[in-house]
Scaffold this active site. Structure first.
Site, mmCIF file in Angstrom:
data_model
loop_
_atom_site.group_PDB
_atom_site.id
_atom_site.type_symbol
_atom_site.label_atom_id
_atom_site.label_comp_id
_atom_site.label_asym_id
_atom_site.label_seq_id
_atom_site.Cartn_x
_atom_site.Cartn_y
_atom_site.Cartn_z
ATOM 1 N N CYS A 160 0.822 -1.213 0.000
ATOM 2 C CA CYS A 160 0.000 0.000 0.000
ATOM 3 C C CYS A 160 0.854 1.260 0.000
ATOM 4 C CB CYS A 160 -0.934 0.009 1.208
ATOM 5 S SG CYS A 160 -0.104 -0.113 2.807
ATOM 6 N N HIS A 182 19.486 0.511 -0.643
ATOM 7 C CA HIS A 182 18.058 0.842 -0.573
ATOM 8 C C HIS A 182 17.227 -0.397 -0.257
ATOM 9 C CE1 HIS A 182 14.199 2.664 -1.489
ATOM 10 N NE2 HIS A 182 13.946 1.641 -2.295
#
Length: 426
Positions: free
Chosen positions: A50, A97
């Site tokens: 989400c 990352h």
């Protein structure tokens, strides 16, 4: 080889954009295979939650523009619109990352543990699709290892801070006594499971779990003494629900303005607190226009989440240091891996030369030659053949002005610069 991490998240894109770029579970395998077929990506995995949609790729050479174009085309977006909110990390930055994401350092909720499970699911789906090979596979394993170290060695995940926890915390602010409240939870995934656990721990009066399949709803409901219903039963349950929290993978809204208006009339306009955690959204935005509804999306939970993050801030720096160490270790191993093919070829060449000289020696012995002469010839012939190609190439390079080749050879062969040079090498 080149690693790329490309995507959007809650910090770069609005919920409207994120829901347009989200992948459904049913789309993932086909999308992965198409991604590898239509772009220069040899290996690929997709993480879609989400709060983020990210592509982890391995390519021969960095080529993010073609991937960005593919992502825009796949979701029928303008590439300029996507580029405005997308980020691209390459090589070491991509590795760092990915590890930060796995550790919850890049999450809306600092240190939240759900993202690691979602990343593991992304890896499993990519393996099923056949789009993960040895290099991306190694990166995933290194990422999981680093995340485990962060969880074990820091306090970043000790206190229950998550989107689910934030939603329940906000409900407590609106309803002072949850013991008198009833909650309707839509969906039966991990987030709703966490919401149910937090509500149960707060002593809420009653929980109803609504899901597309009754079996899955019942499995979750049994854990918390809740009641399970189908999505079609939601209109009947709304009238009795003080709290509605939804998180499904539906591509279309589950709750519309009309159904909520009808429920409010039956409740005599007693307020309903709603949290839509899903992307794409489960609850039509127009529901928030109703006077007796408090509707929040994941983006609205920032303030509550920030308040609950203070206990994790101190651990974040230690976690960042572990991520940096994990990144350095992976890049070191990757560089070592790059030498494997060369070393393998060099060994095969040496073994071929050895076998040739050994066969020659065996023939000489079979013909009755003196064993000592044969051994001496074997040693001399093998030495000359092993040294011939590097010697010729070294002379050529130095003649061309590549003096760096001498120092490199000195280091490569572990030679003592003070040792006398053998001018007879050929």
């Amino acid at each position: 080889m080149a690693f790329i991490a490309l995507g959007i998240n809650h910090k770069t894109a609005s919920v409207e954009v994120r829901e347009r770029v989200a992948f459904t579970p049913e789309q993932l395998v086909e999308a992965l295979q198409q991604l590898c077929r239509l772009t220069p990506s040899r290996e690929a995995a997709i993480l879609s939650t989400c709060n983020r949609s990210e592509l982890y790729l391995e390519q021969d050479q960095l080529s993010s523009d073609e991937v960005l174009q593919w992502l825009a085309d796949y979701h029928r977006l303008s590439v300029d619109e996507l580029r405005a909110c997308a980020y691209v990390y390459s090589e070491e930055d991509a590795v760092r990352h990915m590890m930060r994401v796995a550790c919850g350092l890049d999450s809306m909720v600092l240190g939240e543990p759900q993202i690691l499970g979602q990343l593991k699911s992304a890896y499993a789906v990519a393996r099923e699709a056949g789009t993960v090979g040895p290099l991306l596979g190694r990166l995933f394993q290194a990422t999981f290892s680093t995340a485990k170290t962060v969880r074990t060695d820091t306090a970043i995940g000790e206190n229950p801070v998550s989107v689910a926890f934030a939603a329940v915390s906000l409900a407590k602010q609106i309803f002072a006594d949850l013991h008198r409240s009833q909650a309707l939870l839509i969906g039966a995934g991990e987030t709703i499971s966490l919401v149910a656990r937090h509500l149960h721990d707060q002593g809420i009066k009653r929980i109803v779990v609504a899901n597309r399949t009754l079996e899955r709803a019942s499995q979750l409901a049994e854990q918390f003494g809740a009641h399970a219903v189908l999505l079609s039963d939601i209109p009947d349950e709304l009238a009795h629900s003080d709290i509605v929290i939804s998180s499904t993978a539906s591509q279309l809204p589950i709750l519309g303005k009309g159904a909520v208006e009808s429920a409010l009339k039956k409740r005599r306009h007693k307020p309903i607190f709603m949290v839509d955690i899903a992307v794409p959204r489960d609850i039509e935005p127009q529901v928030g226009e109703l006077d007796d509804v408090y509707l929040y999306t994941v983006d609205d939970l920032h303030e509550v989440i920030e308040e609950n993050l203070k206990s994790r801030q101190g651990a974040a720096q230690a976690a960042e240091e572990l991520v940096a160490a994990g990144t350095d270790d992976f890049m070191l191993r990757l560089r070592e891996l790059a030498a494997v093919d060369v070393l393998k070829a060099y060994r095969q060449q040496a073994e071929r030369l050895r076998d040739e000289e050994l066969a020659k020696a065996q023939r000489m012995l079979a013909n009755g030659s003196n064993p000592e002469d044969v051994l001496a010839q074997l040693a001399r012939g093998l030495t000359n053949k092993l040294l011939h190609a590097p010697s010729v190439r070294m002379k050529k390079l130095t003649a061309e002005g590549r003096v760096d080749a001498l120092s490199l050879a000195q280091e490569l062969f572990a030679l003592d610069e003070s040792a006398p040079q053998d001018k007879g090498l050929q």
